[in-house]
Design an enzyme around this catalytic site. Structure first.
Site, PDB file in Angstrom:
ATOM      1  N   ARG A   1       0.851  -1.200   0.000  1.00 12.02           N
ATOM      2  CA  ARG A   1       0.000   0.000   0.000  1.00 12.02           C
ATOM      3  C   ARG A   1       0.892   1.258   0.000  1.00 12.02           C
ATOM      4  O   ARG A   1       0.949   1.989  -0.960  1.00 12.02           O
ATOM      5  CB  ARG A   1      -0.933  -0.019   1.234  1.00 12.02           C
ATOM      6  CG  ARG A   1      -2.133   0.930   1.124  1.00 12.02           C
ATOM      7  CD  ARG A   1      -1.856   2.366   1.508  1.00 12.02           C
ATOM      8  NE  ARG A   1      -1.287   2.497   2.861  1.00 12.02           N
ATOM      9  CZ  ARG A   1      -0.788   3.620   3.323  1.00 12.02           C
ATOM     10  NH1 ARG A   1      -0.763   4.706   2.578  1.00 12.02           N
ATOM     11  NH2 ARG A   1      -0.259   3.668   4.535  1.00 12.02           N
ATOM     12  N   ASP A   2       1.659   1.450   1.061  1.00 17.21           N
ATOM     13  CA  ASP A   2       2.393   2.705   1.220  1.00 17.21           C
ATOM     14  C   ASP A   2       3.557   2.808   0.238  1.00 17.21           C
ATOM     15  O   ASP A   2       3.942   3.906  -0.166  1.00 17.21           O
ATOM     16  CB  ASP A   2       2.906   2.805   2.666  1.00 17.21           C
ATOM     17  CG  ASP A   2       3.154   4.236   3.111  1.00 17.21           C
ATOM     18  OD1 ASP A   2       2.721   5.158   2.405  1.00 17.21           O
ATOM     19  OD2 ASP A   2       3.789   4.427   4.169  1.00 17.21           O
TER      20      ASP A   2
ATOM     21  N   HIS B   1       4.940   3.636  13.053  1.00 17.10           N
ATOM     22  CA  HIS B   1       5.274   3.651  11.625  1.00 17.10           C
ATOM     23  C   HIS B   1       6.280   4.778  11.422  1.00 17.10           C
ATOM     24  O   HIS B   1       5.934   5.943  11.583  1.00 17.10           O
ATOM     25  CB  HIS B   1       3.960   3.895  10.863  1.00 17.10           C
ATOM     26  CG  HIS B   1       4.057   4.185   9.405  1.00 17.10           C
ATOM     27  ND1 HIS B   1       3.464   3.385   8.448  1.00 17.10           N
ATOM     28  CD2 HIS B   1       4.642   5.204   8.713  1.00 17.10           C
ATOM     29  CE1 HIS B   1       3.674   3.894   7.236  1.00 17.10           C
ATOM     30  NE2 HIS B   1       4.391   4.998   7.373  1.00 17.10           N
TER      31      HIS B   1
ATOM     32  N   HIS C   1       9.455   6.697   9.120  1.00 18.85           N
ATOM     33  CA  HIS C   1      10.094   6.900   7.822  1.00 18.85           C
ATOM     34  C   HIS C   1      11.567   7.212   8.049  1.00 18.85           C
ATOM     35  O   HIS C   1      11.942   7.738   9.093  1.00 18.85           O
ATOM     36  CB  HIS C   1       9.425   8.053   7.071  1.00 18.85           C
ATOM     37  CG  HIS C   1       8.150   7.654   6.397  1.00 18.85           C
ATOM     38  ND1 HIS C   1       7.912   7.839   5.062  1.00 18.85           N
ATOM     39  CD2 HIS C   1       7.049   7.042   6.888  1.00 18.85           C
ATOM     40  CE1 HIS C   1       6.715   7.374   4.760  1.00 18.85           C
ATOM     41  NE2 HIS C   1       6.158   6.896   5.845  1.00 18.85           N
TER      42      HIS C   1
ATOM     43  N   CYS D   1       8.234  10.547   0.527  1.00 13.23           N
ATOM     44  CA  CYS D   1       7.678  11.732   1.155  1.00 13.23           C
ATOM     45  C   CYS D   1       7.474  12.770   0.061  1.00 13.23           C
ATOM     46  O   CYS D   1       8.414  13.106  -0.654  1.00 13.23           O
ATOM     47  CB  CYS D   1       8.661  12.250   2.204  1.00 13.23           C
ATOM     48  SG  CYS D   1       8.191  13.840   2.884  1.00 13.23           S
TER      49      CYS D   1
ATOM     50  N   ASN E   1       9.830   4.517   3.829  1.00 13.20           N
ATOM     51  CA  ASN E   1       9.549   3.855   5.096  1.00 13.20           C
ATOM     52  C   ASN E   1      10.789   3.123   5.595  1.00 13.20           C
ATOM     53  O   ASN E   1      11.682   2.787   4.817  1.00 13.20           O
ATOM     54  CB  ASN E   1       8.452   2.804   4.880  1.00 13.20           C
ATOM     55  CG  ASN E   1       7.115   3.433   4.519  1.00 13.20           C
ATOM     56  OD1 ASN E   1       7.020   4.184   3.564  1.00 13.20           O
ATOM     57  ND2 ASN E   1       6.093   3.136   5.283  1.00 13.20           N
TER      58      ASN E   1
END
Lengths: 323, 323
Positions: free
Chosen positions: B26-27, B222, B224, B255, B264
């Site tokens: 997803r991310d 979570h 980054h 980002c 991430n």
């Protein structure tokens, strides 16, 4: 875990300040294949000093045929304007030490591995032969009134042997301290360390070299980000009493066994994290970031460091306009 | 620092095991400009499951025009063979929740920011309007017997506002828990966190949601690596009681404010560090590394992750031959 009592323990484990030792001009530049003009090297070093870096490893007095990038060591060390910064240099042997002292270097940095095969591979002699050969270097430096530190390679693991017993590290460390070594720099040469191990090694070494509450030698650590754990290892070391760290501007450096892998812990990323944690370094971060960006342009490379890409966390962004 | 007593405190702060929640599909995928074939996405997800990943965010049920990469959410979620892995999906609103439940997703993931400007920028409504709109989603999910978690963005800093007061995070968290949220996922959306802050937030949140020694909701974090501190932040969180972490295979993600910056925290780098620290994850690391290398080839990209470049620390090298 007791949430009520842990906070103070965690916070109290952090120092108010740490010392950042910049090694990019030696450990970073030495892996670059194209020779970098001496004038550019000097400009970068002097800019780093102006940004507040207080100790820099400026070059290595290796044989010019072994590392052609360092063939300008003498001229570079003689020319750099130090402005209160301690400029030291790596010396592999007595000839290197003679050259370094001649060039006016303020501290010598010897190197020996904690694992036999790595030392053999690196300098073609046994650990004991390396240590014996250092006697003359210590003698020469003492006569010149110049202190000697030593970097111990493969402290956290050897790419040929795997685990390195802490006893090997301590044995080499004690021999060096007996000869008069003022600082032991414990290196994770190929990025094999993990934070739990770093915590153990830090406490073991600090305990081993403590005498009546004071240290017989300074202790520094040098981490690589080869497997992504460099900054976590630095944090762990700092929580366990280490307050001197070698880092490399832009994250320059590398590992001969891992083409394309990250190099040393990146100076400006480390300084950014430390300052955000209220741990002082004496470095002017915006100025350092300017220096690194200029060096990146001058060298026509993309450095692995992150903060030069993302900006500081305190730099806010304007709200995007809605169309 | 008392070297004699600190060791046990440091080691005791580490858990025996943590849960790694894979969010790359997803991310990570959502920022890639070219559409990735649904079959490839499914192959990657199923390979990650076979490598031992126990929870995966497989997709996002956003409007296909908003994020074209996620336009295959329904087909993907319906097709994936879960084999005991919990496959959950992001849902931005009631329509997304309806689609996700239809597709048989096992858990819904809502998203709301802890800072007003970021929520406005991200979903064009106030935090309170977001929270109000979630009532219907919780109702629908409860009817279907599907649990709901929520990701709180900008917990550690907002790119528009800077510091985000912990009270904002707690207020949003409490509203979500009142509605029945089973897990709060605290996100460092643009990589602004530092380890000291993470320690404080971790302890504050764990303390706040504790009731008679048990947590009213699970807590995940979570991070980054936007400014290089992702793994150090994970270490700090883990030392302060957090045992669930969202990471992305290959370090995929990014980002919007930092083109070229890292994404991430990288799943395989985190798993490598954790296993080296004797913290279990249930993941088969060699198998995971194979999956990531195959995905890198299939996607024709260079992932930011380090361990796929350097190999594991336990993989030794032959001694170089002397000529």
């Amino acid at each position: 875990m007791d949430i009520g009592t842990t906070p103070s323990v965690w916070d109290e484990s952090l120092p108010d300040a740490v010392e950042i030792i910049e090694v990019g001009p030696r450990d970073g530049f030495q892996i670059l294949p194209e020779f970098i003009d001496t004038s550019l090297k000097i400009r970068v070093i002097e800019s780093l000093i102006k940004a507040g870096v207080q100790r820099i490893e400026v070059t290595s007095f290796v044989h010019p045929k072994a590392v052609p990038q360092m063939r300008d060591a003498d001229e570079l060390a003689e020319t750099v304007r130090r402005n209160g910064c301690q400029c030291f240099a790596m010396v592999p042997n007595l000839i290197g030490a003679e050259r370094a002292l001649e060039a006016g270097v303020e501290m010598l940095n010897l190197v020996v591995s904690a694992s036999e095969t790595h030392n053999q591979s690196n300098v073609r002699r046994s650990i004991d032969d390396s240590l014996s050969s250092f006697e003359a270097v210590f003698g020469l430096a003492e006569g010149a009134g110049v202190p000697v530190r030593a970097s111990i390679a493969t402290v956290f693991g050897c790419p040929f042997e795997g685990d390195v017993p802490i006893d090997n590290v301590l044995r080499v460390g004690h021999k060096l301290v007996e000869m008069g070594c003022v600082e032991l720099n414990l290196c994770d040469t190929t990025g094999m360390a993990n934070p739990r191990q770093v915590a153990h090694v830090a406490r073991w070494v600090l305990n081993e070299f403590s005498q009546n509450g004071t240290l017989a030698t300074s202790i520094a650590m040098h981490f690589h980000n080869t497997r992504g754990a460099g900054m976590a290892n630095l944090l762990s070391a700092m929580q366990n009493g280490i307050t001197s760290f070698e880092t490399s501007f832009g994250g320059l450096g590398g590992c001969p066994f891992a083409p394309g892998a990250a190099g040393n812990v990146c100076t400006e990323d480390a300084v950014h994290m430390l300052h955000d944690m209220d741990v002082a370094t004496g470095i002017d971060l915006p100025r350092l970031l300017n220096v690194v960006q200029q060096a990146e342009q001058a060298l026509d490379m993309t450095f692995p460091g992150q903060v030069i890409k993302a900006g500081r966390s305190c730099e806010l962004h304007p709200l995007p306009r809605r169309t």
